[in-house]
Design an enzyme around this catalytic site. Structure first.
Site, short mmCIF file in Angstrom:
data_model
loop_
_atom_site.label_atom_id
_atom_site.label_comp_id
_atom_site.label_asym_id
_atom_site.label_seq_id
_atom_site.Cartn_x
_atom_site.Cartn_y
_atom_site.Cartn_z
CG PHE A 116 -64.00 42.35 -28.14
CD1 PHE A 116 -63.39 41.97 -29.43
CD2 PHE A 116 -64.88 43.61 -28.31
CE1 PHE A 116 -63.74 42.63 -30.71
CE2 PHE A 116 -65.40 44.07 -29.55
CZ PHE A 116 -64.60 43.63 -30.63
CD GLN A 242 -72.17 49.38 -24.97
OE1 GLN A 242 -72.01 48.64 -26.17
NE2 GLN A 242 -71.93 48.58 -23.87
CG HIS A 244 -68.19 51.51 -28.98
ND1 HIS A 244 -67.04 51.93 -29.48
CD2 HIS A 244 -68.28 50.32 -29.58
CE1 HIS A 244 -66.16 50.99 -29.69
NE2 HIS A 244 -67.01 49.74 -29.83
CG LEU A 254 -68.06 51.22 -33.79
CD1 LEU A 254 -68.59 52.02 -32.58
CD2 LEU A 254 -68.75 49.83 -33.73
CD GLU A 257 -64.57 46.71 -26.62
OE1 GLU A 257 -65.80 47.26 -26.75
OE2 GLU A 257 -64.30 45.69 -26.09
NE ARG A 288 -68.12 47.98 -26.84
CZ ARG A 288 -68.76 47.31 -27.93
NH1 ARG A 288 -70.08 47.46 -28.04
NH2 ARG A 288 -67.84 46.59 -28.63
CG HIS A 354 -72.39 50.65 -30.10
ND1 HIS A 354 -72.26 50.81 -31.61
CD2 HIS A 354 -72.01 49.54 -29.66
CE1 HIS A 354 -71.68 49.57 -31.94
NE2 HIS A 354 -71.62 48.80 -30.58
NE ARG A 396 -74.26 45.04 -27.36
CZ ARG A 396 -73.04 45.20 -28.32
NH1 ARG A 396 -72.28 44.16 -28.23
NH2 ARG A 396 -73.06 46.17 -29.03
#
Ligand SMILES: Cc1cc2nc3c(=O)[nH]c(=O)nc-3n(C[C@H](O)[C@H](O)[C@H](O)COP(=O)(O)OP(=O)(O)OC[C@H]3O[C@@H](n4cnc5c(N)ncnc54)[C@H](O)[C@@H]3O)c2cc1C
Length: 582
Positions: A116, A242, A244, A254, A257, A288, A354, A396
């Site tokens: 990730f 954030q 995404h 979404l 990821e 991100r 996000h 994050r």
């Protein structure tokens, strides 16, 4: 009605459920209040995974995880909290496994792990497999597992009870008052009830619904966060929100990821893997904030697909087996919502709002704090996305939220049990429901010809998306501030067409819009004041990070004419700030 309990948990997502489970195991008389049916909480939509340095496929250590979290958060992370997160991630994931969570497995039977963004080996060397997953339904499995355990341990659930106010004993929190319970409205009949308790946990999730394009559920309106603010508790680091990189174009749903973690690539109109130019080492697995900015830059340079405002996510080369075993849901989303077949076609994507890095300030025991000295509000706790502990700092990393829920939800439950064991239950507070009742009656009493909440919400979401999004500057933020003030004034005159009490969702949405407006106001004011670029807060008029001036947390207090800002030190224990390259 007045319900006496020892502990109340507001919210039945991952954070609330683990806290409730811990309280029930300790024998504390606990109620969970949730405005949704518990398993409809947003945690259930989390796809990609939950990270822990298990090292099942390759060498890994909690120290590496901690480092990645701190660097990923652009050094605004409180390092004492990041250490707790990375260390305790391991035992919480194993505990979930023991509760029966059906993780994907390696051929030799261990929990499988995948890559990730921003998670690396050896302090930034190369991507590492750290995310544990159950296909692309990890959050769903976590929620179901924890809910089963709560039922098994006798937790009381009050489903479709919306908390509308917080109660304090001995004055407001700023004057030393302690938490005494909540006021909640039952959706079915609109009745107001008080729930008294020694300890109250807020686990109400995020507030992505202030943006037009978002991955967040309609229910994510920041209720717990706004209620704290209204009672004089400051909100921390709200300028960091954030985006995404891979949302479905136009609607924001979404595409995890995990698609890139499994080897998916991002392409521009020329068919280039453009991330080569922005993050040569980690490419699509950069954090991100960086990937979303790179996408905006490609689009601005005219290299969006067909010159438009989106790019391609390509998973064709992964093959049918990987896609069906590891990414079944998100590839279905592409088929259902876009009519695209990911096995044979690239999928159009654009950044989507996000995750809230900011929220209610807490210490590592999930106790809510109310000032720069981290003075605790006795009996009040917060965990999960509504809280800011702060393990995510300015940005994050993927899979670090689910683990935040587990680690700090568990800590919240334990600390609440300890606290509740040492204090008396607060006495009933006379007329506790009256302020909310008066507010609701005032809305009902207005003529129904006024403005609707829906119209104001649409304008708010457009403003936040266009002016407080991936890129910001002083001019746009000033315009956004004026717009939010205008919308607040209009919200004060709002009216509804349904004046009944049974399932009155229109009335509830009018209240939720009030929460979103408070939060938007704090977000814009905090962003306007922070004249630097750090993590997800990217100012074109101040493009550099400025550690001398801005290595500090924002605390926004409610004032008479909008928020008043103060600042708090960042805890730095192991890793001194360095330039952030990938
Ligand atoms: C689509 C999507 C995919 C994601 N994927 C991942 C991932 O793979 N890995 C990862 O780490 N993170 C992921 N995240 C982020 C992560 O899922 C969330 O941050 C996390 O689930 C939030 O959990 P929570 O317990 O704080 O709150 P939530 O799960 O959002 O639950 C909030 C709860 O609060 C209740 N509530 C709210 N207001 C009130 C009120 N006024 N009164 C009563 N109850 C109230 C709701 O009923 C609900 O039960 C994803 C997020 C989204 C949106």
């Amino acid at each position: 009605m007045d319900y006496p309990f020892d502990a109340i948990v507001v919210g039945a997502g991952g954070a609330g459920l683990w806290a409730a489970l811990e309280l029930a195991r300790e024998g504390v008389n606990t109620a969970v209040l949730t405005k949704l049916y518990p398993t409809r909480s947003h945690t259930g939509t989390a796809q990609g995974g939950v990270c822990a340095a298990l090292g099942n496929l390759e060498e890994d250590h909690w120290e590496w995880h901690m480092f990645d979290t701190v660097k990923g958060g652009d050094y605004l992370v409180d390092q004492d909290a990041a250490e707790v997160l990375a260390r305790e991630a391991i035992e919480t994931v194993i505990e979930l496994e023991h509760m029966g969570l059906p993780f994907n497995r390696t051929p030799d039977g261990k929990i499988d792990q995948r890559r990730f963004g921003g998670h690396t080996s050896n302090y930034g060397e190369a991507p590492v497999r750290r995310a544990c997953f159950a296909a692309d339904r990890t959050g769903h499995m976590i929620l179901q597992t924890l809910y089963q355990q709560c039922i098994k341990h006798g937790v009381r659930f009050f489903d479709e009870f919306g908390v509308v106010d917080l109660l304090f004993d001995g004055g407001e929190p700023g004057a030393g008052g302690r938490a005494a319970g909540v006021v909640a409205q039952r959706l079915a009949d609109g009745e107001l009830h008080t729930f008294r308790a020694k300890a109250v946990l807020l686990a109400t999730g995020g507030f992505g619904r202030m943006f037009r394009i978002t991955s967040n559920a309609h229910s994510l309106t920041g209720d717990g966060v706004a209620l704290c603010y209204r009672h004089g508790i400051p909100l921390q680091d709200m300028e960091f929100f954030q985006f995404h990189p891979t949302g479905i174009v136009g609607i924001g749903i979404l595409l995890s990821e995990a698609a890139r973690g499994e080897g998916g690539t991002l392409l521009n109109d020329l068919g280039e893997r453009f991330m080569e130019r922005y993050a040569p080492k980690l490419m699509e697995l950069a954090p991100r904030d960086m990937v979303s900015r790179a996408m905006y830059q490609e689009i601005r340079a005219g290299r969006g697909i067909g010159g438009k405002d989106y790019l391609y996510l390509d998973v064709r080369h992964l093959g049918r087996k990987v896609i069906e075993e590891k990414l079944p849901d998100i590839t279905d989303f592409a088929r259902i919502y876009q009519g695209v077949e990911p096995l044979t076609e690239p999928v159009p994507v654009q950044p989507t709002a996000h995750y809230a890095m900011g929220g209610i300030p807490t210490n590592v025991s999930a106790e809510v704090t109310r000032d720069e000295k981290s003075t605790v509000v006795p009996g009040l706790f917060a965990a999960g996305e509504c809280a800011c502990v702060s393990v995510h700092g300015a940005n994050r990393l993927g899979t670090n939220s689910l683990v935040d829920l587990l680690v700090f939800g568990r800590r919240a439950g334990r600390q609440m049990a300890r606290y509740a064991g040492g204090v008396e239950r607060p006495r009933p507070i006379p007329n506790a429901v009256e302020p909310v009742r008066a507010e609701l009656e005032a809305i009902r009493a207005r003529p129904s010809s006024g403005e609707s909440a829906a119209a104001i919400r649409t304008e708010l979401q457009a403003e936040m998306m266009d002016n407080v999004g991936v890129y910001r500057d002083g001019k746009l933020l000033t315009a956004a501030l004026a717009k939010v003030r205008e919308l607040e004034a209009r919200h004060d005159r709002i009216s509804i067409t349904d004046c009944g009490s049974v399932f009155n969702t229109e009335l509830i949405e009018a209240r939720e819009l009030g929460y979103l407006l408070d939060i938007a106001h704090v977000t814009v004011s905090s962003a306007l004041a922070r004249t630097e670029s750090r993590g997800a807060h990217s100012r074109e008029d101040y493009p550099e990070r400025d550690d001398k001036k801005w290595l500090k947390h924002t605390l926004a207090y409610r004032g008479t004419d909008g928020p008043t800002l103060r600042y708090k030190d960042v805890s730095i224990t192991r890793f001194e700030p360095k330039p952030r390259t990938y």
